[in-house]
Motif scaffolding. Structure first.
Motif, PDB file in Angstrom:
ATOM      1  N   LEU A   1       1.111  -1.601   0.137  1.00 58.22           N
ATOM      2  CA  LEU A   1       0.242  -0.004  -0.161  1.00 58.22           C
ATOM      3  C   LEU A   1       0.785   1.383   0.216  1.00 58.22           C
ATOM      4  O   LEU A   1       1.961   1.451   0.531  1.00 58.22           O
ATOM      5  CB  LEU A   1      -1.172  -0.260   1.318  1.00 58.22           C
ATOM      6  CG  LEU A   1      -1.946   1.196   1.650  1.00 58.22           C
ATOM      7  CD1 LEU A   1      -2.682   1.243   0.407  1.00 58.22           C
ATOM      8  CD2 LEU A   1      -2.591   1.364   2.685  1.00 58.22           C
ATOM      9  N   ARG A   2       0.753   1.840  -0.982  1.00 59.22           N
ATOM     10  CA  ARG A   2       1.251   3.254  -1.128  1.00 59.22           C
ATOM     11  C   ARG A   2       0.487   4.130  -1.099  1.00 59.22           C
ATOM     12  O   ARG A   2      -0.359   4.784  -2.070  1.00 59.22           O
ATOM     13  CB  ARG A   2       2.712   3.271  -2.256  1.00 59.22           C
ATOM     14  CG  ARG A   2       3.765   2.473  -2.267  1.00 59.22           C
ATOM     15  CD  ARG A   2       4.431   2.001  -3.189  1.00 59.22           C
ATOM     16  NE  ARG A   2       6.097   1.685  -2.714  1.00 59.22           N
ATOM     17  CZ  ARG A   2       6.369   1.373  -1.816  1.00 59.22           C
ATOM     18  NH1 ARG A   2       7.251   2.367  -1.636  1.00 59.22           N
ATOM     19  NH2 ARG A   2       7.255   0.030  -2.404  1.00 59.22           N
ATOM     20  N   ALA A   3       0.968   5.949  -1.064  1.00 58.70           N
ATOM     21  CA  ALA A   3       0.103   6.534  -0.784  1.00 58.70           C
ATOM     22  C   ALA A   3       0.904   8.259  -1.188  1.00 58.70           C
ATOM     23  O   ALA A   3       2.074   8.376  -0.453  1.00 58.70           O
ATOM     24  CB  ALA A   3      -0.844   6.423  -0.571  1.00 58.70           C
TER      25      ALA A   3
ATOM     26  N   ALA B   1      -3.884  11.852   0.719  1.00 59.81           N
ATOM     27  CA  ALA B   1      -3.735  10.192   0.352  1.00 59.81           C
ATOM     28  C   ALA B   1      -3.216   9.748   1.903  1.00 59.81           C
ATOM     29  O   ALA B   1      -4.176   9.236   2.959  1.00 59.81           O
ATOM     30  CB  ALA B   1      -4.240   9.719  -0.568  1.00 59.81           C
ATOM     31  N   ARG B   2      -2.136   9.979   2.586  1.00 51.92           N
ATOM     32  CA  ARG B   2      -1.337   9.202   3.948  1.00 51.92           C
ATOM     33  C   ARG B   2      -2.323   9.670   4.994  1.00 51.92           C
ATOM     34  O   ARG B   2      -2.265   9.177   5.656  1.00 51.92           O
ATOM     35  CB  ARG B   2      -0.181   9.405   3.241  1.00 51.92           C
ATOM     36  CG  ARG B   2       0.803   8.119   2.459  1.00 51.92           C
ATOM     37  CD  ARG B   2       1.948   8.166   2.736  1.00 51.92           C
ATOM     38  NE  ARG B   2       2.900   9.268   3.448  1.00 51.92           N
ATOM     39  CZ  ARG B   2       3.075  10.243   2.786  1.00 51.92           C
ATOM     40  NH1 ARG B   2       3.008   9.506   1.135  1.00 51.92           N
ATOM     41  NH2 ARG B   2       3.845  11.536   2.402  1.00 51.92           N
TER      42      ARG B   2
ATOM     43  N   LEU C   1      -5.859   8.468   4.596  1.00 53.63           N
ATOM     44  CA  LEU C   1      -6.058   7.091   5.660  1.00 53.63           C
ATOM     45  C   LEU C   1      -5.100   6.539   7.005  1.00 53.63           C
ATOM     46  O   LEU C   1      -5.915   5.882   8.307  1.00 53.63           O
ATOM     47  CB  LEU C   1      -4.821   6.353   4.924  1.00 53.63           C
ATOM     48  CG  LEU C   1      -4.565   6.090   2.908  1.00 53.63           C
ATOM     49  CD1 LEU C   1      -3.585   5.259   2.086  1.00 53.63           C
ATOM     50  CD2 LEU C   1      -6.615   5.078   3.083  1.00 53.63           C
TER      51      LEU C   1
ATOM     52  N   LEU D   1      -8.461   2.932   4.981  1.00 54.08           N
ATOM     53  CA  LEU D   1      -9.473   3.101   3.281  1.00 54.08           C
ATOM     54  C   LEU D   1     -11.105   2.627   3.602  1.00 54.08           C
ATOM     55  O   LEU D   1     -11.620   1.457   4.056  1.00 54.08           O
ATOM     56  CB  LEU D   1      -9.233   1.581   3.256  1.00 54.08           C
ATOM     57  CG  LEU D   1      -8.260   1.746   1.888  1.00 54.08           C
ATOM     58  CD1 LEU D   1      -7.371   0.426   1.537  1.00 54.08           C
ATOM     59  CD2 LEU D   1      -8.420   2.674   0.688  1.00 54.08           C
TER      60      LEU D   1
ATOM     61  N   LEU E   1     -10.584  10.536  -2.940  1.00 53.45           N
ATOM     62  CA  LEU E   1      -9.436   9.584  -3.269  1.00 53.45           C
ATOM     63  C   LEU E   1      -8.966   9.128  -4.312  1.00 53.45           C
ATOM     64  O   LEU E   1     -10.088   8.534  -4.787  1.00 53.45           O
ATOM     65  CB  LEU E   1      -8.837   8.518  -2.435  1.00 53.45           C
ATOM     66  CG  LEU E   1      -7.972   8.938  -0.825  1.00 53.45           C
ATOM     67  CD1 LEU E   1      -8.557   7.343   0.277  1.00 53.45           C
ATOM     68  CD2 LEU E   1      -7.564   9.657  -0.504  1.00 53.45           C
TER      69      LEU E   1
ATOM     70  N   LEU F   1      -7.820   5.703  -6.052  1.00 54.65           N
ATOM     71  CA  LEU F   1      -7.508   3.858  -5.507  1.00 54.65           C
ATOM     72  C   LEU F   1      -7.103   3.314  -6.834  1.00 54.65           C
ATOM     73  O   LEU F   1      -8.221   3.400  -7.617  1.00 54.65           O
ATOM     74  CB  LEU F   1      -8.909   3.164  -5.127  1.00 54.65           C
ATOM     75  CG  LEU F   1      -8.192   1.910  -4.397  1.00 54.65           C
ATOM     76  CD1 LEU F   1      -7.333   1.893  -3.626  1.00 54.65           C
ATOM     77  CD2 LEU F   1      -9.961   1.196  -3.664  1.00 54.65           C
TER      78      LEU F   1
ATOM     79  N   ASN G   1      -2.845  12.595  -3.813  1.00 58.04           N
ATOM     80  CA  ASN G   1      -4.346  11.882  -3.837  1.00 58.04           C
ATOM     81  C   ASN G   1      -4.448  10.543  -4.294  1.00 58.04           C
ATOM     82  O   ASN G   1      -6.033  10.029  -3.861  1.00 58.04           O
ATOM     83  CB  ASN G   1      -5.592  12.663  -3.584  1.00 58.04           C
ATOM     84  CG  ASN G   1      -5.483  12.972  -4.604  1.00 58.04           C
ATOM     85  OD1 ASN G   1      -4.412  12.687  -6.407  1.00 58.04           O
ATOM     86  ND2 ASN G   1      -7.005  12.955  -5.905  1.00 58.04           N
TER      87      ASN G   1
ATOM     88  N   VAL H   1      -3.577   6.457  -3.693  1.00 58.50           N
ATOM     89  CA  VAL H   1      -3.201   5.415  -3.303  1.00 58.50           C
ATOM     90  C   VAL H   1      -2.968   4.214  -3.865  1.00 58.50           C
ATOM     91  O   VAL H   1      -4.200   3.972  -5.239  1.00 58.50           O
ATOM     92  CB  VAL H   1      -4.832   4.729  -2.456  1.00 58.50           C
ATOM     93  CG1 VAL H   1      -4.456   3.663  -1.432  1.00 58.50           C
ATOM     94  CG2 VAL H   1      -5.219   5.761  -1.213  1.00 58.50           C
TER      95      VAL H   1
ATOM     96  N   ALA I   1       0.155   3.876   5.197  1.00 62.06           N
ATOM     97  CA  ALA I   1       0.801   3.697   3.840  1.00 62.06           C
ATOM     98  C   ALA I   1       2.328   4.021   3.900  1.00 62.06           C
ATOM     99  O   ALA I   1       2.843   4.987   4.035  1.00 62.06           O
ATOM    100  CB  ALA I   1      -0.446   4.242   2.561  1.00 62.06           C
TER     101      ALA I   1
END
Length: 369
Positions: A15-17, A21-22, A25, A30, A271, A273, A302, A304, A366
């Motif tokens: 999972l990266r962001a 976005a982080r 999260l 999520l 977000l 995704l 933003n 994920v 993330a």
């Protein structure tokens, strides 16, 4: 989440962001109601490993936000477009299963040892996609939440406006490669990004990298746009005479937008995704040799990103994701290729299970993009 479950997620799915976005999260984990866009990359058979995750997303998780949740833009190129079309069906589980089965078992009417012609490959894919889409066009464009956007590349440069099997066209594709070597903007003199989009809700992005045309997605052009989105030059025939679209040759959307490295941060209320098959988000197909062009920037703040862990990939048949080169690697041993791809698809259920576990957490840390 238990240590065992955390380990499963880390060893299977990464999972990266982006920074924005982080923060979301960490605050609330999520949540399906926070998602505004699902991008889906070109990449041929690599997309097979994402289909079990697609089944969970479209069959369970995204609908859990409820019918009154905000619309979700589904933006795809090539196999990514095909995944999203089937995810948007009334019965996404059955549709995605059929897509995976059809893709694995594709076969061509050629003598043993020969390579199929572009006309033969186009015939097979048009038949495959036509059978999946036929009768569902209106429903796909009337879904209360999903908004489809299919990415194609239209030839506008020298040699790219005539026959796709001509020497001039091949030279024009070579010129597009050379132009892109100079800059992404120079590629725009040869190829135009054409988005076939659900007209109800425009995709809220402004592009300044390439010439971009937007064409309303309609029941009478949906199948052609889907075929064009995956028409790799010299492997499939270009698609022409698409209803409602400018004249010209339409090819794989991956030429201009391989992994949809777009200014997603312009969407300020949710977000993006992105289930992906690798960490790098490569702008266009010709950009693969230039790693610097795939670096994350403010446009991905933003985003994920979900991608398989390298250790998980190493455990797949052959130690790699399914690949278009497998057709040549296995040659006439079609059964061996199909067996390897089926095994990879079955193993990919672990990606969906790992994502489902992540969604149970009220806060997530993330990794940076």
């Amino acid at each position: 989440m238990s240590p065992a479950a955390q380990g499963m997620s880390r060893d299977v799915l990464v999972l990266r962001a982006g920074p924005r976005a982080r923060a979301v999260l960490r605050e609330r984990g999520l949540r399906s109601q926070d998602v505004r866009v699902i991008p889906a990359a070109a990449g041929g058979p690599k997309g097979l490993v994402l289909m079990p995750l697609d089944r969970f997303l479209f069959g369970h998780w995204l609908p859990s936000a409820g019918p009154q949740a905000a619309p979700v833009h589904l933006v795809g190129a090539s196999i990514g477009a095909w995944r999203l079309i089937n995810g948007a069906m009334a019965d996404p589980l059955a549709a995605l299963d059929r897509l995976a089965d059809d893709y694995i078992h594709q076969s061509y009417d050629v003598p043993p040892g020969d390579w199929p012609t572009p006309a033969e490959v186009s015939r097979v894919f048009r038949q495959l996609l036509g059978a999946q889409i036929a009768g569902h066009e209106a429903a796909l464009l009337q879904h209360p939440r999903w908004r489809l956007h299919l990415v194609t590349s239209r030839g506008i440069g020298p040699g790219l406006g005539g026959r796709d099997d001509s020497p001039a066209c091949k030279a024009g594709l070579g010129l597009a490669w050379a132009a892109n070597a100079l800059s992404r903007r120079a590629l725009g003199r040869c190829l135009q990004r054409v988005l076939f989009s659900d007209p109800r809700t425009p995709l809220p992005l402004a592009f300044d990298d390439l010439s971009t045309a937007r064409v309303p997605l309609r029941p009478d052009n949906l199948a052609d746009a889907a075929v064009a989105s995956g028409s790799i030059p010299l492997v499939l025939q270009a698609v022409t005479d698409i209803a409602g679209a400018p004249p010209g040759l339409y090819w794989d959307g991956g030429l201009t937008d391989y992994h949809l490295h777009w200014p997603w941060s312009q969407i300020d209320d949710g977000l993006v995704l992105y289930p992906h098959f690798q960490r790098a988000v490569v702008p266009g197909w010709f950009d693969k040799p230039w790693a610097s062009r795939s670096r994350p920037g403010p446009g991905l703040d933003n985003l994920v990103l979900l991608h398989p862990h390298p250790d998980w990939v190493a455990r797949l048949p052959g130690g790699q994701l399914p690949d278009r080169r497998d057709f040549r690697r296995f040659g006439a041993d079609v059964a061996a290729r199909q067996r390897g791809w089926r095994e990879a698809l079955a193993a990919s259920q672990a990606l969906a299970e790992a994502f489902a576990q992540l969604c149970t957490r009220s806060s997530l840390d993330a990794l940076p993009l």
